[in-house]
Write an enzyme that holds these catalytic residues in place. Structure first.
Site, PDB file in Angstrom:
ATOM      1  N   CYS A  42      25.474  15.699  -2.319  1.00 58.52           N
ATOM      2  CA  CYS A  42      25.108  16.126  -3.675  1.00 58.52           C
ATOM      3  C   CYS A  42      24.798  17.618  -3.724  1.00 58.52           C
ATOM      4  O   CYS A  42      24.477  18.242  -2.705  1.00 58.52           O
ATOM      5  CB  CYS A  42      23.871  15.380  -4.152  1.00 58.52           C
ATOM      6  N   GLU A  76      22.205  19.179  -5.032  1.00 61.94           N
ATOM      7  CA  GLU A  76      20.815  19.513  -4.710  1.00 61.94           C
ATOM      8  C   GLU A  76      20.629  19.657  -3.200  1.00 61.94           C
ATOM      9  O   GLU A  76      20.005  20.594  -2.704  1.00 61.94           O
ATOM     10  CB  GLU A  76      19.861  18.429  -5.217  1.00 61.94           C
ATOM     11  N   CYS A 135      18.359  12.689  -3.056  1.00 59.93           N
ATOM     12  CA  CYS A 135      18.003  14.089  -3.348  1.00 59.93           C
ATOM     13  C   CYS A 135      16.527  14.205  -3.715  1.00 59.93           C
ATOM     14  O   CYS A 135      15.869  15.190  -3.384  1.00 59.93           O
ATOM     15  CB  CYS A 135      18.876  14.644  -4.466  1.00 59.93           C
TER      16      CYS A 135
END
Ligand code: THU
Length: 128
Positions: free
Chosen positions: A49, A51, A87
């Site tokens: 991801c 993040e 995350c």
């Protein structure tokens, strides 16, 4: 919130499988911005991801997570994007308590949170 920086990060996303591009921009105390985007893989579970890409890049560059002021995240969602559980746990580990987590979308809807509001009672071995 740096809308321009986070949109630049989003434009770098490698998301040929989901076609869902996500960008993250971390603002440091000295004004440095660390960009992150989602990077997918044909073996889907290996995808990373935005993040986590940004946070792992920050650590890899030798920057100190204690100097993080905010992380802004953008996706093409109806409302402000909602970070996944993985995350949230990584942000819980690395963000300072008072760092802003700014969630947004293309329309400019904004939801401002912290790591504690995103992940109440998160797992943290440092607090033992
Ligand atoms: N994704 C992110 O990068 N951040 C989020 O907050 C939500 C989901 C990515 C993972 C995957 O590459 C794509 O979006 C679709 O789930």
């Amino acid at each position: 919130m740096d809308f321009k920086a986070v949109k630049l990060a989003q434009s770098r996303a490698y998301a040929p499988y989901s076609n869902f591009k996500v960008g993250a921009a971390i603002l440091m105390k000295d004004g440095t911005i660390v960009h992150g985007c989602n990077v997918e893989n044909a073996s889907y579970g290996l995808s990373n991801c935005a993040e986590r890409s940004a946070l792992f890049s920050l650590v890899s560059q030798g920057l100190n997570p204690k100097d993080i002021v905010s992380i802004t995240v953008i996706g093409d969602t109806d409302g402000p994007i909602s970070p996944c559980g993985a995350c949230r746990q990584v942000m819980y580990e690395l963000l300072p308590k008072d760092a802003k987590v700014i969630l947004t979308n293309q329309k400019g809807d904004v939801l401002e949170m912290t790591k504690d509001s995103l992940l109440p009672y998160g797992f943290d071995l440092k607090e033992r």
